[in-house]
Design a protein around this motif. Structure first.
Motif, PDB file in Angstrom:
ATOM      1  N   MET A  19       0.849  -1.177   0.000  1.00  0.00           N
ATOM      2  CA  MET A  19       0.000   0.000   0.000  1.00  0.00           C
ATOM      3  C   MET A  19       0.899   1.246   0.000  1.00  0.00           C
ATOM      4  O   MET A  19       1.834   1.341   0.781  1.00  0.00           O
ATOM      5  N   ARG A  20       0.583   2.186  -0.883  1.00  0.00           N
ATOM      6  CA  ARG A  20       1.344   3.430  -0.946  1.00  0.00           C
ATOM      7  C   ARG A  20       1.027   4.294   0.268  1.00  0.00           C
ATOM      8  O   ARG A  20      -0.020   4.156   0.900  1.00  0.00           O
ATOM      9  N   PHE A  21       1.954   5.182   0.584  1.00  0.00           N
ATOM     10  CA  PHE A  21       1.789   6.062   1.741  1.00  0.00           C
ATOM     11  C   PHE A  21       0.499   6.872   1.649  1.00  0.00           C
ATOM     12  O   PHE A  21      -0.249   6.985   2.623  1.00  0.00           O
TER      13      PHE A  21
ATOM     14  N   GLU B 127      -2.215   6.171   0.104  1.00  0.00           N
ATOM     15  CA  GLU B 127      -3.366   5.295   0.312  1.00  0.00           C
ATOM     16  C   GLU B 127      -3.583   5.009   1.797  1.00  0.00           C
ATOM     17  O   GLU B 127      -4.722   4.958   2.267  1.00  0.00           O
ATOM     18  N   SER B 128      -2.486   4.816   2.526  1.00  0.00           N
ATOM     19  CA  SER B 128      -2.624   4.565   3.967  1.00  0.00           C
ATOM     20  C   SER B 128      -3.165   5.796   4.690  1.00  0.00           C
ATOM     21  O   SER B 128      -3.958   5.676   5.627  1.00  0.00           O
TER      22      SER B 128
ATOM     23  N   LYS C 295      -5.173   8.060   3.303  1.00  0.00           N
ATOM     24  CA  LYS C 295      -6.580   8.158   2.944  1.00  0.00           C
ATOM     25  C   LYS C 295      -7.415   7.181   3.770  1.00  0.00           C
ATOM     26  O   LYS C 295      -8.492   7.526   4.263  1.00  0.00           O
ATOM     27  N   GLU C 296      -6.909   5.984   3.939  1.00  0.00           N
ATOM     28  CA  GLU C 296      -7.632   4.977   4.728  1.00  0.00           C
ATOM     29  C   GLU C 296      -7.758   5.416   6.187  1.00  0.00           C
ATOM     30  O   GLU C 296      -8.809   5.262   6.804  1.00  0.00           O
ATOM     31  N   ALA C 297      -6.694   5.982   6.725  1.00  0.00           N
ATOM     32  CA  ALA C 297      -6.687   6.403   8.131  1.00  0.00           C
ATOM     33  C   ALA C 297      -7.633   7.573   8.391  1.00  0.00           C
ATOM     34  O   ALA C 297      -8.142   7.731   9.501  1.00  0.00           O
TER      35      ALA C 297
END
Length: 65
Positions: free
Chosen positions: A1-3, A5-6, A8-10
């Motif tokens: 997972m790209r930074f 993306e992480s 955005k998820e958080a």
């Protein structure tokens, strides 16, 4: 997972809350009263004016760029 993306998820929950805020929904639906919008703009101008002053003060007193 790209930074990104992480991140955005958080922050997904906060993002959804922001998108579904009543103020934003009134704008989207074209139902925001003009007086409410004017009040928002005046508050934003006040905030940005002082935000800029704080950054200018900090920059003037910084030891390096």
């Amino acid at each position: 997972m790209r930074f990104s993306e992480s991140l955005k998820e958080a922050t997904n929950h906060s993002w959804e809350l922001s998108l579904n805020h009543p103020f934003v929904q009134e704008i989207v639906n074209g139902e925001l009263p003009l007086e409410k919008f004017k009040n928002y703009i005046l508050q934003d101008i006040y905030y940005l004016k002082h935000y800029g002053k704080i950054h200018a003060f900090a920059a003037a007193h910084a030891d390096d760029f």
